[in-house]
Design a protein around this motif. Structure first.
Motif, PDB file in Angstrom:
ATOM      1  N   LEU A  71       0.851  -1.191   0.000  1.00 56.72           N
ATOM      2  CA  LEU A  71       0.000   0.000   0.000  1.00 56.72           C
ATOM      3  C   LEU A  71       0.887   1.242   0.000  1.00 56.72           C
ATOM      4  N   ILE A  72       0.654   2.101  -0.948  1.00 55.71           N
ATOM      5  CA  ILE A  72       1.358   3.388  -1.006  1.00 55.71           C
ATOM      6  C   ILE A  72       0.356   4.447  -0.562  1.00 55.71           C
ATOM      7  N   ALA A  73       0.692   5.136   0.497  1.00 58.73           N
ATOM      8  CA  ALA A  73      -0.269   6.047   1.117  1.00 58.73           C
ATOM      9  C   ALA A  73       0.354   7.407   1.385  1.00 58.73           C
ATOM     10  N   GLN A  74      -0.482   8.394   1.341  1.00 61.03           N
ATOM     11  CA  GLN A  74      -0.105   9.750   1.712  1.00 61.03           C
ATOM     12  C   GLN A  74       0.455   9.771   3.132  1.00 61.03           C
ATOM     13  N   GLN A  75       1.589  10.459   3.325  1.00 63.07           N
ATOM     14  CA  GLN A  75       2.110  10.653   4.678  1.00 63.07           C
ATOM     15  C   GLN A  75       1.530  11.957   5.216  1.00 63.07           C
ATOM     16  N   VAL A  76       0.716  11.810   6.231  1.00 59.38           N
ATOM     17  CA  VAL A  76      -0.037  12.945   6.751  1.00 59.38           C
ATOM     18  C   VAL A  76       0.763  13.642   7.832  1.00 59.38           C
ATOM     19  N   LYS A  77       0.853  14.964   7.717  1.00 53.84           N
ATOM     20  CA  LYS A  77       1.498  15.750   8.760  1.00 53.84           C
ATOM     21  C   LYS A  77       0.478  16.022   9.855  1.00 53.84           C
ATOM     22  N   ALA A  78       0.839  15.683  11.067  1.00 56.30           N
ATOM     23  CA  ALA A  78      -0.137  15.804  12.149  1.00 56.30           C
ATOM     24  C   ALA A  78       0.499  16.425  13.380  1.00 56.30           C
ATOM     25  N   ASP A  79      -0.363  17.042  14.190  1.00 55.50           N
ATOM     26  CA  ASP A  79       0.070  17.611  15.458  1.00 55.50           C
ATOM     27  C   ASP A  79      -0.187  16.667  16.633  1.00 55.50           C
ATOM     28  N   LEU A  80      -1.007  15.637  16.403  1.00 54.43           N
ATOM     29  CA  LEU A  80      -1.355  14.725  17.499  1.00 54.43           C
ATOM     30  C   LEU A  80      -1.704  13.351  16.932  1.00 54.43           C
ATOM     31  N   GLU A  81      -1.121  12.312  17.546  1.00 48.50           N
ATOM     32  CA  GLU A  81      -1.448  10.934  17.184  1.00 48.50           C
ATOM     33  C   GLU A  81      -2.439  10.378  18.197  1.00 48.50           C
ATOM     34  N   ASN A 100      -5.013   3.094  14.570  1.00 53.19           N
ATOM     35  CA  ASN A 100      -3.865   3.638  15.289  1.00 53.19           C
ATOM     36  C   ASN A 100      -2.674   3.755  14.334  1.00 53.19           C
ATOM     37  N   PRO A 101      -2.292   4.983  13.972  1.00 54.64           N
ATOM     38  CA  PRO A 101      -2.812   6.221  14.556  1.00 54.64           C
ATOM     39  C   PRO A 101      -3.946   6.831  13.738  1.00 54.64           C
ATOM     40  N   PHE A 102      -4.722   7.641  14.427  1.00 51.78           N
ATOM     41  CA  PHE A 102      -5.646   8.572  13.795  1.00 51.78           C
ATOM     42  C   PHE A 102      -4.989   9.928  13.974  1.00 51.78           C
ATOM     43  N   LEU A 103      -4.558  10.523  12.869  1.00 46.03           N
ATOM     44  CA  LEU A 103      -3.748  11.735  12.929  1.00 46.03           C
ATOM     45  C   LEU A 103      -4.626  12.977  12.816  1.00 46.03           C
ATOM     46  N   VAL A 104      -4.318  13.976  13.641  1.00 50.10           N
ATOM     47  CA  VAL A 104      -5.127  15.188  13.681  1.00 50.10           C
ATOM     48  C   VAL A 104      -4.228  16.416  13.627  1.00 50.10           C
ATOM     49  N   ASN A 105      -4.665  17.396  12.828  1.00 50.55           N
ATOM     50  CA  ASN A 105      -4.072  18.728  12.879  1.00 50.55           C
ATOM     51  C   ASN A 105      -5.196  19.741  13.024  1.00 50.55           C
ATOM     52  N   SER A 106      -4.915  20.988  12.805  1.00 52.44           N
ATOM     53  CA  SER A 106      -5.943  22.010  13.028  1.00 52.44           C
ATOM     54  C   SER A 106      -7.003  22.028  11.944  1.00 52.44           C
ATOM     55  N   ARG A 107      -6.715  21.382  10.798  1.00 52.93           N
ATOM     56  CA  ARG A 107      -7.656  21.426   9.667  1.00 52.93           C
ATOM     57  C   ARG A 107      -8.457  20.150   9.484  1.00 52.93           C
ATOM     58  N   ALA A 108      -7.929  19.011   9.908  1.00 54.21           N
ATOM     59  CA  ALA A 108      -8.596  17.736   9.611  1.00 54.21           C
ATOM     60  C   ALA A 108      -8.048  16.634  10.506  1.00 54.21           C
ATOM     61  N   GLY A 109      -8.709  15.508  10.433  1.00 53.29           N
ATOM     62  CA  GLY A 109      -8.237  14.290  11.071  1.00 53.29           C
ATOM     63  C   GLY A 109      -8.370  13.161  10.074  1.00 53.29           C
ATOM     64  N   VAL A 110      -7.465  12.201  10.125  1.00 57.77           N
ATOM     65  CA  VAL A 110      -7.489  11.141   9.122  1.00 57.77           C
ATOM     66  C   VAL A 110      -6.975   9.834   9.724  1.00 57.77           C
ATOM     67  N   ALA A 111      -7.617   8.734   9.316  1.00 57.44           N
ATOM     68  CA  ALA A 111      -7.172   7.397   9.714  1.00 57.44           C
ATOM     69  C   ALA A 111      -6.106   6.943   8.738  1.00 57.44           C
TER      70      ALA A 111
END
Length: 738
Positions: free
Chosen positions: A604-614, A707-718
């Motif tokens: 699986l090739i997936a977007q690497q999400v920049k997050a402020d909280l895991e 795990n993880p569900f990544l969250v920043n100020s604009r969105a959250g993503v599994a």
């Protein structure tokens, strides 16, 4: 006998609309007569001890011993069988060996009995084949005869209003129909609870020991106590919950009747842990799952017997508070500090008094006095003893306080001033509209004088041990808050989401859905997932990465690999085509070396999400309590941190917010130390979606781990997802373990 029948007719009985089981229990606790089958006068045996208790406490119905080998026993006639009794049997005590008990039940029903207590042991509590066979035969006999049966392997019951004590306990019992009912499987523990409450002057109206629960279960007793108007508090000892739906319905019935359920629950279910292959399942032991589900239904779980006694004392005598605003009066600066520390540690705080109350206190205490809450009235009370009572009255009358606490213990012997003060406070509490609670910061023994004094003060709670008292008061506040608004929540999923669920479950062949299928299901239920696609060649992996945009993540896709990082199946921060090709080859080579040779569906090739909280979000099907939802701090240190909280499924937005608020992750999510708040709405959406999946799946999914569900100020993503199926192969298939 006629006099007793008239008295019984005046007592409450269930309406014709009440359930059959409730009506059965009523006949068991209010019988016309009691028959002891297996009566023997061998010194110290159970039959003789029970007989002595029935005589000592004056049971007013018929008492008939049965033993085919005796004509008299205990100085009264002994009957050979049911046919020889002077009256049709009603409640039967089974005291014969286990191999004869099943036939006794059948014979009793045929003779007209309506209920039975099987004291005899030797059934499912033993592991040999014969005992297990007898247990099955006994359950069948109970079903076929329709008798209301407690036991086997129990120690008898108490129905104080009937002066009925079919129990072996030889300690003193006060036969007064008190407001507390107790039920549970362990006779010794239930008896100990009754004794402790009695020693504290708290009346017990019913005590039922259910033993192995071949017939009536503790849940059935809860339903009965919920509608009996003489009972105000239900205490239960639970070794396990066999039917979660029935338990929840019984809790709802008690809550609807305004009766708190206080429970002692034995520990975690090994079966539930063994079946759990995801982080969520491992972190959701049955005791935590019990708390998550039962708390919503109004159950107060005590952490030990001492805490249970204090909590029962509190809810029996204290009104439900309108809010959490505490006030306290003490005569010691040191104890004032102890009160502040103890309640603060529990997340409770003392209220700011109203301006009017503060002004009254300042005027009464005089110039230079410190007016605070808790109030230390010690110095002023030495000068003028009336200051103490006036201070308490001001606290009670203050509209800005919800609970008034008085730091004092009950006297062990007559003491004119203290007794007078207690009676005056009890009079105030009767019309206060808020709970008034005495707390002894340390436990003291109750003398007979203390016990009698306590019983003469019905409007105040008198608690012992500061820490236990704080726990009980917090439970009272939480119960009162729950009673205002109890959510009835159902799945809110769409038809298309349910169709996706059915299609993926039908096509599943292994212990779990692979990551691609798992994320399809998550997305169908409104849970945002990362941009990704599956590659089967290095060239295809590079093409996907360029379409998504660097950096990307590469992960092995296999339904037989549950935790990919453990086997080197994940590579992060891939910033070029060359790095993607290399990652594809390395992951493939590592997985091929595994001993169990798992089937690989691709990389699986997936977007690497920049997050402020895991974060971690997930669900688990607890072996006892059913589906629960989990939220907390995620990432690789999830088990180390254990910053997680559970809630019963399904959830709505309000319940999801409450769940988030019970964790440190929730504090970070909402902004911490000047940092901006993160996208909480996406987390709430994910929690609701996960709970809907479990509600729609029934018991077909064992756990879901995001795990993880990544969250920043604009969105959250599994960015990861593991759905473990609830099937016979689930425990045996799987590689690696986080």
């Amino acid at each position: 006998m006629e006099a007793r029948s008239r008295n019984a007719a005046e007592r409450w009985s269930p309406s014709p609309e009440a359930s059959r089981v409730v009506q059965q229990i009523h006949t068991m606790l209010h019988p016309r007569n009691i028959v002891l089958v297996g009566a023997t006068d061998k010194p110290g045996n159970y039959a003789e001890r029970i007989w002595n208790n029935l005589i000592k406490y004056g049971f007013e119905g018929g008492l008939y011993p049965v033993n085919s080998k005796r004509e008299t026993i205990w100085g009264v006639p002994c009957y050979k069988d049911f046919a020889n009794l002077p009256d049709k049997p009603d409640h039967v005590l089974v005291l014969v060996p286990a191999r004869f008990a099943v036939q006794v039940i059948r014979n009793a029903a045929a003779a007209g009995a309506r209920s039975a207590t099987i004291v005899t042991s030797g059934f499912s509590e033993l592991q040999d084949d014969e005992s297990q066979r007898l247990a099955v035969e006994l359950q069948q006999a109970i079903r076929e005869t329709g008798l209301a049966v407690t036991g086997p392997n129990c120690l008898g019951n108490l129905s104080a209003g009937e002066k009925l004590f079919t129990n072996i306990d030889d300690r003193v019992v006060t036969m007064e129909a008190g407001p507390v009912a107790i039920a549970g499987q362990s006779g010794a523990i239930v008896m100990a609870i009754r004794q402790a409450l009695e020693d504290r002057g708290v009346g017990v109206g019913y005590m039922v020991t259910t033993g192995n629960e071949a017939g009536l279960e503790t849940t059935d007793l809860m339903n009965y106590f919920a509608i009996d108007p003489s009972i105000r508090v239900i205490v239960v000892y639970l070794e396990g919950v066999r039917d979660t739906k029935a338990f929840r319905e019984a809790c709802k019935a008690a809550r609807a009747a305004g009766k708190p359920v206080i429970a002692i629950k034995l520990g975690a279910s090994e079966g539930g842990r063994a079946a759990a292959m995801a982080h969520t399942g491992a972190l959701a032991g049955s005791i935590e799952s019990f708390d998550a589900i039962s708390a919503r239904e109004g159950v107060i779980r005590a952490r030990g017997l001492d805490e249970l006694v204090e909590t029962t004392e509190c809810v029996v005598h204290a009104e439900l508070p309108k809010g959490p605003r505490l006030a306290a009066v003490t005569l010691s600066g040191g104890k004032r500090g102890l009160l502040i520390d103890a309640f603060s540690a529990a997340g409770l705080n003392f209220a700011n008094l109203s301006p009017a109350a503060s002004e009254k206190l300042a005027k009464m205490l005089g110039p230079g006095s410190i007016v605070g809450n808790p109030l230390d009235a010690g110095f002023a009370a030495v000068v003028d003893p009336s200051v103490y009572i006036q201070s308490i009255k001001i606290m009670i009358d203050d509209p800005d306080t919800d609970i008034v606490i008085i730091d004092a213990e009950l006297p062990k012997a007559t003491h004119e001033l203290r007794e007078r003060n207690l009676r005056r406070v009890d009079e105030m509490a009767a019309s206060a509209g808020k709970p008034v609670i005495y707390i002894s910061t340390m436990s003291i023994g109750f003398t007979e004088f203390t016990k009698g004094l306590r019983q003469s003060l019905p409007h105040i709670a008198a608690m012992q041990g500061l820490d236990r008292a704080v726990g009980a008061i917090k439970a009272l506040i939480e119960y009162a808050e729950l009673a205002k608004n109890v959510p009835e929540i159902a799945s809110s999923s769409s038809a298309s989401a349910r169709a996706t669920l059915e299609r993926l479950l039908k096509s599943a062949t292994g212990a779990a859905l692979d990551e691609v299928s798992s994320k399809k299901l998550l997305k169908a239920y409104g849970i945002p997932v990362s941009k990704e696609a599956i590659a089967r060649t290095p060239l295809e992996a590079v093409k996907i990465a360029k379409t998504i945009g660097f950096p990307v993540v590469a992960k092995v896709v296999s339904a037989e690999i549950l935790h990919k990082s453990d086997v080197g199946g994940v590579m992060l921060n891939l910033n070029s085509a060359a790095e993607v090709r290399k990652a594809f080859d390395q992951i493939s080579a590592r997985v091929k070396k595994l001993k169990n040779k798992p089937k690989i569906d691709g990389i699986l090739i997936a977007q690497q999400v920049k997050a402020d909280l895991e974060l971690v979000v997930g669900t688990a099907l607890d072996a006892e309590m059913g589906p629960v939802v989990l939220f907390g701090t995620g990432g690789v240190e999830i088990e180390l941190m254990k910053d997680v909280a559970l809630a019963g499924a399904p959830l709505d937005a309000i319940e999801a917010k409450k769940l988030i608020g019970r964790t440190k992750a929730g504090v970070k999510l909402r902004g911490y130390r000047g940092k901006p708040a993160l996208h909480e709405a996406s987390v709430i959406k994910a929690l609701i979606g996960l709970s809907n999946i479990m509600a729609d799946a029934g018991n077909r999914i064992a756990s879901i781990d995001v795990n993880p569900f990544l969250v920043n100020s604009r969105a959250g993503v599994a960015v990861d997802g593991l759905i473990v199926l609830n099937n016979d192969n689930a425990a045996a298939k799987g590689t690696g373990s986080d």
